[in-house]
Design a protein around this motif. Structure first.
Motif, mmCIF file in Angstrom:
data_model
loop_
_atom_site.group_PDB
_atom_site.id
_atom_site.type_symbol
_atom_site.label_atom_id
_atom_site.label_comp_id
_atom_site.label_asym_id
_atom_site.label_seq_id
_atom_site.Cartn_x
_atom_site.Cartn_y
_atom_site.Cartn_z
ATOM 1 N N LEU A 1 33.645 53.313 11.287
ATOM 2 C CA LEU A 1 34.994 52.763 11.128
ATOM 3 C C LEU A 1 35.933 53.287 12.205
ATOM 4 C CD1 LEU A 1 35.357 53.097 7.246
ATOM 5 C CD2 LEU A 1 34.953 51.001 8.546
ATOM 6 N N THR A 2 35.648 54.509 12.674
ATOM 7 C CA THR A 2 36.489 55.132 13.698
ATOM 8 C C THR A 2 35.922 54.965 15.093
ATOM 9 O OG1 THR A 2 37.158 56.807 12.084
ATOM 10 C CG2 THR A 2 37.606 57.291 14.397
ATOM 11 N N TYR A 3 34.594 55.066 15.209
ATOM 12 C CA TYR A 3 33.980 55.125 16.540
ATOM 13 C C TYR A 3 33.036 53.956 16.846
ATOM 14 C CZ TYR A 3 35.579 59.962 16.108
ATOM 15 O OH TYR A 3 36.346 61.085 15.928
ATOM 16 N N GLY A 4 33.102 52.890 16.060
ATOM 17 C CA GLY A 4 32.159 51.790 16.272
ATOM 18 C C GLY A 4 32.703 50.596 17.016
ATOM 19 N N SER A 5 33.927 50.674 17.515
ATOM 20 C CA SER A 5 34.562 49.490 18.104
ATOM 21 C C SER A 5 33.851 48.990 19.356
ATOM 22 C CB SER A 5 36.031 49.782 18.423
ATOM 23 O OG SER A 5 36.140 50.863 19.339
ATOM 24 N N ASN A 6 33.174 49.905 20.092
ATOM 25 C CA ASN A 6 32.475 49.492 21.310
ATOM 26 C C ASN A 6 31.004 49.149 21.071
ATOM 27 O OD1 ASN A 6 34.723 49.923 23.061
ATOM 28 N ND2 ASN A 6 34.311 52.117 23.022
ATOM 29 N N LEU A 7 30.529 49.404 19.861
ATOM 30 C CA LEU A 7 29.105 49.239 19.581
ATOM 31 C C LEU A 7 28.704 47.764 19.619
ATOM 32 C CD1 LEU A 7 26.949 51.391 18.933
ATOM 33 C CD2 LEU A 7 27.129 50.715 16.534
ATOM 34 N N GLN A 8 27.652 47.482 20.398
ATOM 35 C CA GLN A 8 27.141 46.122 20.529
ATOM 36 C C GLN A 8 25.761 45.951 19.898
ATOM 37 O OE1 GLN A 8 27.339 44.859 24.645
ATOM 38 N NE2 GLN A 8 29.343 45.808 24.933
ATOM 39 N N LYS A 9 24.965 47.040 19.870
ATOM 40 C CA LYS A 9 23.614 46.950 19.329
ATOM 41 C C LYS A 9 23.394 48.074 18.314
ATOM 42 C CE LYS A 9 21.883 45.112 23.726
ATOM 43 N NZ LYS A 9 20.927 45.317 24.853
ATOM 44 N N LEU A 10 22.903 47.714 17.142
ATOM 45 C CA LEU A 10 22.662 48.684 16.083
ATOM 46 C C LEU A 10 21.316 48.398 15.436
ATOM 47 C CD1 LEU A 10 23.678 51.002 14.279
ATOM 48 C CD2 LEU A 10 24.748 49.271 12.815
ATOM 49 N N TYR A 11 20.461 49.432 15.389
ATOM 50 C CA TYR A 11 19.124 49.298 14.834
ATOM 51 C C TYR A 11 18.994 50.215 13.618
ATOM 52 C CZ TYR A 11 18.441 47.281 19.470
ATOM 53 O OH TYR A 11 18.561 46.527 20.609
ATOM 54 N N LEU A 12 18.776 49.612 12.459
ATOM 55 C CA LEU A 12 18.685 50.354 11.202
ATOM 56 C C LEU A 12 17.319 50.163 10.544
ATOM 57 C CD1 LEU A 12 22.228 49.489 9.758
ATOM 58 C CD2 LEU A 12 21.521 51.637 10.817
ATOM 59 N N ASP A 13 16.289 49.934 11.335
ATOM 60 C CA ASP A 13 14.952 49.696 10.794
ATOM 61 C C ASP A 13 14.527 50.834 9.860
ATOM 62 O OD1 ASP A 13 15.221 47.736 12.657
ATOM 63 O OD2 ASP A 13 13.393 48.182 13.771
ATOM 64 N N CYS A 14 14.043 50.463 8.679
ATOM 65 C CA CYS A 14 13.507 51.419 7.699
ATOM 66 C C CYS A 14 14.534 52.447 7.239
ATOM 67 C CB CYS A 14 12.259 52.112 8.233
ATOM 68 S SG CYS A 14 10.885 50.976 8.551
ATOM 69 N N CYS A 15 15.804 52.103 7.291
ATOM 70 C CA CYS A 15 16.838 52.941 6.672
ATOM 71 C C CYS A 15 16.929 52.497 5.213
ATOM 72 C CB CYS A 15 18.177 52.773 7.390
ATOM 73 S SG CYS A 15 18.187 53.441 9.069
ATOM 74 N N PHE A 16 16.045 53.028 4.398
ATOM 75 C CA PHE A 16 15.829 52.510 3.056
ATOM 76 C C PHE A 16 17.020 52.702 2.128
ATOM 77 C CE2 PHE A 16 11.291 53.752 4.238
ATOM 78 C CZ PHE A 16 10.990 52.472 4.668
ATOM 79 N N LYS A 17 17.889 53.660 2.419
ATOM 80 C CA LYS A 17 19.014 53.951 1.527
ATOM 81 C C LYS A 17 20.282 53.185 1.895
ATOM 82 C CE LYS A 17 17.441 58.545 0.110
ATOM 83 N NZ LYS A 17 17.797 59.974 -0.038
ATOM 84 N N VAL A 18 20.227 52.413 2.964
ATOM 85 C CA VAL A 18 21.386 51.607 3.364
ATOM 86 C C VAL A 18 21.435 50.347 2.500
ATOM 87 C CG1 VAL A 18 22.395 50.220 5.208
ATOM 88 C CG2 VAL A 18 21.465 52.484 5.716
ATOM 89 N N THR A 19 22.596 50.071 1.921
ATOM 90 C CA THR A 19 22.770 48.921 1.034
ATOM 91 C C THR A 19 23.881 48.011 1.574
ATOM 92 O OG1 THR A 19 24.450 49.953 -0.367
ATOM 93 C CG2 THR A 19 22.135 50.431 -0.882
ATOM 94 N N ASP A 20 24.311 47.070 0.736
ATOM 95 C CA ASP A 20 25.375 46.151 1.129
ATOM 96 C C ASP A 20 26.659 46.892 1.491
ATOM 97 O OD1 ASP A 20 23.705 44.026 0.699
ATOM 98 O OD2 ASP A 20 24.470 43.572 -1.306
#
Length: 388
Positions: free
Chosen positions: A110-129
């Motif tokens: 929320l603070t540091y993601g404004s420039n982020l263009q690519k995000l890989y969350l493969d197998c991050c099993f605890k990440v939800t909606d």
């Protein structure tokens, strides 16, 4: 003399930060760039400020598809918060394999993601909606996201992401079993710059969510999906498809469900492996309607017979790689048609074709020394698309 003495004490440490940044970017050696920050705290700050990509060791475990039960370094919420505070201008972040990372770990975006263009969350099993909603709020510039095996993500999370990140181009939701056509429809309606989508092994997706997709959509992977004929029509509805993988389809209808579907004339790579009901009707139509086709996997397509092979040989003038492994209805006549046609062919994957005689195979080798015959199937890598 006093001025000269003063000048002699000037060093590189007196250079302003923008000059040191220019020096940092001018370093050709990766080792030199990684060692830049070891000089002092100030140089470390310059290095951190200019870092654009971050990938963790645990990512490689997933990317090489080794056992998920093996021990590896994992990123927890505390670690990620510190790292994002340190590297505040990242454009690419890979958290693949961070199985202990929870939704709260993504709050720093929320603070540091404004420039982020690519995000890989493969197998991050605890990440939800909820975690995906944090991504949506903090990363408005996102163009690529991979959610491979994020089992806690549902249609609601994908809808939240698609509504906020309108510049998305590449989306991997393979093995996200809770996502259906409803979430997919929101994605295709909001993100009109989509180029590539992976829905492989998503049992709740029939493909109809692609209906009315943008013409920018050029790549779809749908291996082992339960697509319907209407779903396949939705996938190709944009007209810009160049790479399509519908291998191992589980059809809910009898006969050839692809019959009568107009595939994109821009199609270059097509994977029909293990589509056992694909018949001559579809093969002939595709061979005639897709003149740019460069690779076609028809392995285990046992309903393709002589008229289908003749069409491939006659119309597929740009075909470079053809897979016919274990095609039980590829006979000597079919191989002859491929031999006389397909003048651009360079690789033929051929094994287990029980109706082929050794004489026909030797004649093919004699007449087409430009074609390399291989047994092992290897599909081409998709150019310019961000799947893992």
């Amino acid at each position: 003399m006093g001025d000269l003495s003063s000048n002699c004490t000037t060093s590189i440490m007196h250079l302003p930060d923008d000059c040191l940044t220019i020096i940092f970017h001018a370093l050709d050696s990766r080792t030199d760039r990684e060692s830049f920050g070891l000089t002092c705290r100030r140089w470390l700050h310059i290095q951190d400020f200019n870092r654009r990509s971050l990938q963790f060791e645990c990512s490689f475990t997933v990317l090489t598809r080794t056992s998920l039960s093996g021990k590896s370094f994992d990123i927890h919420t505390f670690h990620l918060h510190r790292l994002l505070r340190r590297f505040q201008h990242l454009e690419s972040l890979s958290l693949c394999g961070c199985r202990e990372l929870s939704d709260s770990g993504l709050t720093r975006l929320l603070t540091y993601g404004s420039n982020l263009q690519k995000l890989y969350l493969d197998c991050c099993f605890k990440v939800t909606d909820y975690g995906l909603s944090l991504v949506a709020s903090g990363c408005p510039s996102l163009t690529t996201i991979s959610l491979y095996r994020c089992l806690g993500v549902t249609d609601k999370g994908l809808e939240t992401l698609a509504s906020a990140c309108l510049s998305l181009k590449c989306v991997n939701i393979s093995y996200c079993t809770q996502i259906s056509d409803k979430g997919l429809k929101t994605l295709t309606e909001h993100c009109r710059q989509l180029q590539a989508v992976n829905i492989s092994h998503c049992d709740s997706i029939t493909g109809i969510g692609f209906g009315g997709c943008s013409k920018t959509l050029a790549c779809v992977e749908a291996e082992s999906c339960k697509l319907t004929p209407e779903g396949v029509m939705g996938i190709v509805s944009g007209g810009g498809m160049e790479y399509l993988d519908v291998s191992c389809l589980s059809w809910s209808v009898l006969g050839d469900p692809l019959s009568g579907i107009g595939f994109s004339s821009r199609l270059k790579i097509l994977n029909f492996r293990l589509c056992r009901t694909v018949s001559d009707t579809s093969v002939v139509a595709i061979a005639k309607g897709c003149p740019l086709l460069e690779e076609w996997n028809l392995a285990l397509c046992n309903e393709v017979r002589i008229s289908g092979w003749q069409a491939v040989g006659l119309y597929c003038r740009n075909l470079k790689r053809l897979h016919v492994n274990r095609c039980h209805n590829l006979s000597d006549g079919g191989l002859l048609a491929l031999q006389d046609g397909c003048r651009s062919l360079t690789i033929l994957y051929l094994s287990g074709c029980s109706r082929l005689t050794s004489i026909a195979l030797e004649l093919f080798k004699s007449h087409r020394p430009d074609v390399c015959i291989k047994e092992e199937e290897v599909m081409s890598i998709k150019p310019n698309w961000e799947f893992r």
